[in-house]
Design an enzyme around this catalytic site. Structure first.
Site, mmCIF file in Angstrom:
data_model
loop_
_atom_site.group_PDB
_atom_site.id
_atom_site.type_symbol
_atom_site.label_atom_id
_atom_site.label_comp_id
_atom_site.label_asym_id
_atom_site.label_seq_id
_atom_site.Cartn_x
_atom_site.Cartn_y
_atom_site.Cartn_z
ATOM 1 N N ASP A 177 9.312 -11.560 2.429
ATOM 2 C CA ASP A 177 9.044 -10.145 2.641
ATOM 3 C C ASP A 177 10.425 -9.512 2.660
ATOM 4 O O ASP A 177 11.177 -9.663 3.633
ATOM 5 C CB ASP A 177 8.322 -9.900 3.969
ATOM 6 C CG ASP A 177 7.954 -8.428 4.107
ATOM 7 O OD1 ASP A 177 8.766 -7.575 3.719
ATOM 8 O OD2 ASP A 177 6.851 -8.122 4.577
ATOM 9 N N HIS A 178 10.788 -8.828 1.567
ATOM 10 C CA HIS A 178 12.194 -8.442 1.446
ATOM 11 C C HIS A 178 12.623 -7.432 2.508
ATOM 12 O O HIS A 178 13.811 -7.264 2.744
ATOM 13 C CB HIS A 178 12.521 -7.965 0.030
ATOM 14 C CG HIS A 178 11.910 -6.659 -0.340
ATOM 15 N ND1 HIS A 178 10.645 -6.561 -0.851
ATOM 16 C CD2 HIS A 178 12.386 -5.399 -0.250
ATOM 17 C CE1 HIS A 178 10.375 -5.297 -1.078
ATOM 18 N NE2 HIS A 178 11.402 -4.565 -0.725
ATOM 19 N N LYS A 182 16.616 -6.926 5.079
ATOM 20 C CA LYS A 182 17.460 -5.734 5.174
ATOM 21 C C LYS A 182 18.372 -5.832 6.394
ATOM 22 O O LYS A 182 17.965 -6.277 7.464
ATOM 23 C CB LYS A 182 16.588 -4.468 5.264
ATOM 24 C CG LYS A 182 15.893 -4.155 3.941
ATOM 25 C CD LYS A 182 15.114 -2.869 4.045
ATOM 26 C CE LYS A 182 14.295 -2.621 2.800
ATOM 27 N NZ LYS A 182 15.100 -2.262 1.643
ATOM 28 N N GLU A 216 8.082 6.941 -0.120
ATOM 29 C CA GLU A 216 8.685 6.843 -1.456
ATOM 30 C C GLU A 216 8.471 8.165 -2.184
ATOM 31 O O GLU A 216 7.455 8.827 -1.980
ATOM 32 C CB GLU A 216 8.001 5.737 -2.258
ATOM 33 C CG GLU A 216 8.162 4.355 -1.667
ATOM 34 C CD GLU A 216 7.387 3.323 -2.480
ATOM 35 O OE1 GLU A 216 7.951 2.772 -3.426
ATOM 36 O OE2 GLU A 216 6.204 3.098 -2.163
ATOM 37 N N HIS A 240 4.858 -5.304 4.865
ATOM 38 C CA HIS A 240 6.143 -4.724 5.299
ATOM 39 C C HIS A 240 6.046 -3.970 6.632
ATOM 40 O O HIS A 240 6.834 -4.202 7.538
ATOM 41 C CB HIS A 240 6.673 -3.769 4.232
ATOM 42 C CG HIS A 240 6.789 -4.377 2.875
ATOM 43 N ND1 HIS A 240 7.317 -5.628 2.669
ATOM 44 C CD2 HIS A 240 6.452 -3.919 1.646
ATOM 45 C CE1 HIS A 240 7.294 -5.905 1.373
ATOM 46 N NE2 HIS A 240 6.770 -4.886 0.729
ATOM 47 N N LYS A 335 3.307 7.066 -1.486
ATOM 48 C CA LYS A 335 4.064 7.327 -2.707
ATOM 49 C C LYS A 335 4.049 8.827 -2.997
ATOM 50 O O LYS A 335 3.198 9.545 -2.507
ATOM 51 C CB LYS A 335 3.431 6.577 -3.875
ATOM 52 C CG LYS A 335 3.552 5.075 -3.723
ATOM 53 C CD LYS A 335 3.162 4.376 -5.004
ATOM 54 C CE LYS A 335 3.375 2.886 -4.890
ATOM 55 N NZ LYS A 335 4.785 2.495 -4.797
#
Ligand code: NAD
Length: 488
Positions: A177-178, A182, A216, A240, A335
């Site tokens: 899970d990128h 962070k 976003e 996330h 979004k």
């Protein structure tokens, strides 16, 4: 401040899907940056493996182009890039057939870490695991990295876990899970558990509520068809936002080690209360009337005129435990919103009594943790407004912009993927999701999605480049609260 780079052990890294979008945009540019930083030992080998029938030379040129295209402008040292790609090799392989596997065996060395990055559709994870095993490509020092989405519901996530568990121990499986890679997310743990200042206040007695926003500006773009089967809940919240919530809410782990941290995160997910339907707002963006060709509506982008998939979610949830009972957690993601911004805000309660009188004004302390852009933290504190005119209070930020505080070196911008891949090589699973965490997250998410289907719920339309549907604002206002403004 000079950053310390500790080289990792020699490794063979196979990137299945090595010609794909993710490999070209994130994985390979990330590896190149670690190479330039001196973190990759000279013996490290990277092998691309995908369906395209190309040779080493063509693969190297593809990687050169990708790194040039997807690295920050002016950041690529051409000589270093040439030496980086010189060591790359490529195997044309079929995850579902026998093509290429024997050749891959000849590329692998003994006595080094073996990492296999599954940057392919999840439907191929089981096939890859099985063939790696059948061809004797794995040993105790091997690990696999799997990409999101990890399932689309509890049943499919369980199946994936079983498919992988048939050939790999949990200690060898790295679910990415990128968000966890962070810098600020790790700093959140450093701030919470490395200081005396915050932790005593980190509970429902002193915290009014917590907001997590991941906004976003882009729409679904070319991924419309894929996204339409998923939606914001599956694509963002289940993974996330849930991970961020866990790190904010978890109890202090006894040690900063993978299982201690993941045990605490799991407890948070299991303590999440079911969400009441009127505490979730779903939205779908309309076309931007000023530029409907470049910014079409969600439904046009998804090529599905009757789509009921949400591109926006706002929700209120609670964690049923001693620390957080009574403190709402508000989550929001979407979004085509007004700004690109990811932020966690811990909103502390008002002081119990104002000695200055109401006319002096009152401000809440807010700790905001900014994930992107401009990673950093800000603590809002109340001070006297300078100058004559009596005691009037204002809110000023104690600002910890990492780049400002630590200088250009200390604020080194290590992308989440770079950090996570190096963690895989080091064998450190702390920032990866464990199988039971993923299943617990789906256990909480599934009834919400099933409820929408049963009720035939339709997302509310919202203007492109806005803060989302009005109902999201109302969700907060009903509780006497406001979302923090989404600012770039
Ligand atoms: P892609 O379609 O661009 O690339 C797919 C890759 O898989 C190609 O290299 C292709 O050759 C290879 N492949 C397909 N079938 C194969 C087979 N039978 N045998 C061997 N190789 C095969 O996909 P992508 O966007 O790079 O995504 C890869 C994975 O990463 C997916 O699971 C996706 O959900 C996930 N992911 C992608 C992104 C992204 O930004 N692209 C972000 C997060 C997660």
């Amino acid at each position: 401040m000079v950053s310390r780079v500790i080289p990792v052990d020699p490794f063979d890294l196979v990137i299945f899907g090595g010609t794909g979008d993710l490999a070209r945009r994130k994985i390979l540019p990330g590896l190149f940056r670690r190479y330039c930083a001196g973190q990759m030992p000279p013996e490290a080998r990277i092998i691309g493996a995908a369906r395209a029938d190309i040779d080493d030379a063509a693969y190297r040129e593809m990687v050169r182009d990708a790194i040039n295209e997807f690295s920050d402008e002016g950041s690529v040292d051409a000589d270093k890039l040439t030496s980086f790609i010189a060591d790359l090799s490529y195997v044309a392989i079929d995850a579902r057939g026998e093509t290429g596997w024997r050749q891959l065996v000849t590329h692998m060395r003994r006595g080094v870490v073996r990492a296999f990055y599954f940057s392919v559709a999840p439907s191929l994870f089981g096939d890859l695991a099985e063939r790696l095993n059948n061809h004797g490509l794995t040993d105790n020092n091997s690990r696999i990295v799997v990409e999101k989405p990890f399932g689309r519901d509890l049943a499919s996530a369980r199946q994936l876990n079983q498919d992988l568990a048939a050939f790999f121990d949990e200690s060898q499986i790295y679910r990415i899970d990128h968000y966890l890679g962070k810098e600020t997310v790790q700093n959140l743990m450093a701030v919470r558990f490395g200081n005396m200042l915050f932790e005593p206040l980190w509970n429902s007695q002193f915290v009014d509520h917590i907001q997590i926003t991941v906004a976003e500006t882009v729409g679904v773009g070319g991924r419309g068809e894929y996204y339409d089967k998923s939606g914001a809940m599956r694509d963002m919240v289940q993974n996330h936002l849930m991970q961020l919530l866990c790190l904010i809410a978890m109890e202090p782990p006894a040690r900063f080690d993978p299982d201690a941290v993941r045990d605490e995160k799991l407890k948070v997910i299991r303590a999440l209360e079911p969400v009441e339907p009127h505490h979730i707002i779903r939205g779908q963006y309309d076309a931007d009337p000023t530029d409907p060709v470049e910014n079409p509506s969600y439904r046009e982008g998804a090529e599905n005129p009757s789509s009921k998939t949400e591109s926006f979610i706002a929700m209120k949830t609670h964690i049923a435990n001693w620390r957080w009972a009574g403190t709402p957690f508000y989550l929001r993601t979407g979004k085509r919103l007004s700004a690109r911004s990811s932020e966690i805000s811990v909103m502390f309660k008002d002081t119990p009594h104002s000695i200055f009188g109401e006319e002096a004004g009152r401000h809440r302390n807010v700790l905001s943790i900014r994930l992107q852009p401009n990673e950093g933290m800000q603590l809002g504190v109340t001070i006297k407004e300078p100058g004559p005119g009596g005691m009037r209070l204002i809110d000023v930020p104690l600002d910890m912009s990492f780049a400002d505080a630590l200088g250009p070196d200390g604020g080194e911008n290590v992308d989440a993927y770079e950090r996570l891949i190096m963690d895989v090589i080091r064998g450190n699973q702390t920032l990866f999701m464990r199988g039971d965490e993923v299943e617990a997250a789906w256990t909480w998410t599934d009834p919400i999605i099933e409820g929408w289907t049963k009720r035939g719920d339709v997302p509310k339309p919202y203007d492109s480049h806005s803060a989302g549907p009005d109902a999201s604002t109302q969700l907060m206002r009903r509780d006497g609260r406001e979302w923090r403004e989404v600012t770039p």
